[in-house]
Scaffold this active site. Sequence first.
Site, short mmCIF file in Angstrom:
data_model
loop_
_atom_site.label_atom_id
_atom_site.label_comp_id
_atom_site.label_asym_id
_atom_site.label_seq_id
_atom_site.Cartn_x
_atom_site.Cartn_y
_atom_site.Cartn_z
N ARG A 1 24.60 1.23 -0.95
CA ARG A 1 24.31 2.77 -1.03
C ARG A 1 22.61 2.25 -2.78
O ARG A 1 21.31 2.87 -2.27
CB ARG A 1 25.08 3.74 -2.31
CG ARG A 1 25.78 3.92 -0.53
CD ARG A 1 26.92 5.18 -1.87
NE ARG A 1 27.68 5.60 -0.85
CZ ARG A 1 29.38 5.38 -1.56
NH1 ARG A 1 29.21 5.19 -2.10
NH2 ARG A 1 29.93 5.58 -0.42
N CYS B 1 32.13 -0.58 9.97
CA CYS B 1 33.61 -1.44 9.21
C CYS B 1 34.63 -1.30 10.19
O CYS B 1 35.91 -1.26 9.84
CB CYS B 1 33.65 0.37 8.49
SG CYS B 1 34.63 1.03 9.26
N1 SAH Z 1 28.49 6.86 4.80
C1 SAH Z 1 29.82 7.51 4.33
C2 SAH Z 1 31.28 7.49 4.51
C3 SAH Z 1 30.76 7.60 6.67
S1 SAH Z 1 32.69 7.60 6.89
C4 SAH Z 1 29.71 7.08 3.04
O1 SAH Z 1 29.11 6.42 2.26
O2 SAH Z 1 31.38 7.53 2.55
C5 SAH Z 1 32.67 8.39 8.42
C6 SAH Z 1 32.15 9.52 8.27
O3 SAH Z 1 31.93 9.66 9.99
C7 SAH Z 1 33.06 10.49 8.82
O4 SAH Z 1 33.11 11.10 7.69
C8 SAH Z 1 33.73 10.93 9.17
O5 SAH Z 1 33.57 12.82 9.43
C9 SAH Z 1 32.59 10.88 10.59
N2 SAH Z 1 32.13 11.12 11.94
C10 SAH Z 1 32.90 10.69 12.67
N3 SAH Z 1 32.85 11.08 14.25
C11 SAH Z 1 31.05 11.66 14.13
C12 SAH Z 1 30.52 12.13 14.73
N4 SAH Z 1 30.67 11.78 16.95
N5 SAH Z 1 29.04 12.70 14.90
C13 SAH Z 1 28.68 12.39 13.57
N6 SAH Z 1 29.46 12.15 12.10
C14 SAH Z 1 31.53 11.50 12.45
#
Ligand code: SAH
Length: 405
Positions: A221, A349
């Site tokens: 980030r 991940c």
């Molecule tokens: N970038 C974030 C962490 C991402 S975790 C951070 O820095 O904190 C992955 C995220 O993807 C979750 O919040 C989940 O709700 C979302 N997600 C899962 N499937 C998805 C989809 N099909 N479209 C959009 N978001 C999705």
Amino acid sequence: MTEIFLKSHKEESLKRFHPWVFSGAIARIVLDAEHKTSEPEEGELVCVKSAANEVLGIGHWQIGSIAVRILAFGIAELPENFWNERIKAAYKVREAIGLFTTDNNTFRLIHGEGDFLPGLIVDVYADTAVVQAHSIGMHLARKTIAQALIDEIPQIQNVYYKSDDTLPFKANIEGEKIGYLIQKEGEKTDDFWSLENGLQFRIDWLRGQKTGFFIDQRENRALVERYAANKDVLNMFCYTGGFSLYALRGGAKSVDSVDVSQKAIDLVNINVARNFPKAKNHTAVAADAFEYLTAQKAQNRTYDLIILDPPAFAKHRDAIKNALRGYQRINAKAIEMIRPGGILFTFSCSQAVDKEAFRLAVFSAAAQVGRKVRILHQLHQPQDHPINIYHPEGEYLKGLVLYVE
Ligand code: SAH
């Protein structure tokens, strides 16, 4: 204590400090006298020995392909101060990394095998530790662990236990899988803020994903912040808006945050309002990633900087092929929408998808779209998610920063 004897030559990896004993390596089990059952109990401490009766270590027993997770090598009994010493050692690593500043009180304290505590995760948010057990042995040890956290780490005053999603399925696990193990009087959970690199995040460990926040993206980030000035940014899979806040602080022209979860989007808005009360250049949308990108593409929408941080597409080895297809598809969609000279931060991940496979999927996406792409950075998990050199399986987060011509 119950003794687990390995087949001959199966002691090699344990002697190299790899902490797992696979069920196929076991020759025979000698139960201690107290057992009424014909097998060790799940979560019980067992002593692992070689075929030649040499003590290899002590660990937690579990039914499954990983039968024992080793806690200590070369000894047959856990020292009395075992938990306190391990926790202290982990804390010392975080201190050495320089994580404890007036700007930061969010960090991972215990990263399973990476901190020689297989099956245990502990994330710290200000004065609260959130503990996750991935093995029955750690579940059974949860109260001892909670006390050791309070005893050893000055800032921790509350210990919340959250293992409803992480413990292996078993009908009769004894005890609660969720709730406070230790809570200081008057502790509020509905308005809790943690500080990461000077940004405030509302952490909801009661209802949030994982332990409430994705600490593993902290360094990445910070890199987004460096690239964000004057850019139109899309933070896809934004969860509670981690990358969005850094992009805003970095001077982004606009930031769109997208996640399928409405709860996550509500938290993004709360976090943006708290850190940038006057911001008018942020939009948060609850939408599916593929649908959102397709709809935006149809309107010829483009961005200068896109962040793609999807959930693990492959949770198991047998899902790798589909996962790679998923990574290719989503990356192609994103690359298409990047303006010439723009940047893509793309992550995976999935532990089961290694660096090379992920890079190949992104390569395929770039080739499919037909854009010239250079790799600017290769990213990984931060130092408070350490990889035990004897346990390369601990490496899971990888990312690429691409310059798209
Ligand atoms: N970038 C974030 C962490 C991402 S975790 C951070 O820095 O904190 C992955 C995220 O993807 C979750 O919040 C989940 O709700 C979302 N997600 C899962 N499937 C998805 C989809 N099909 N479209 C959009 N978001 C999705």
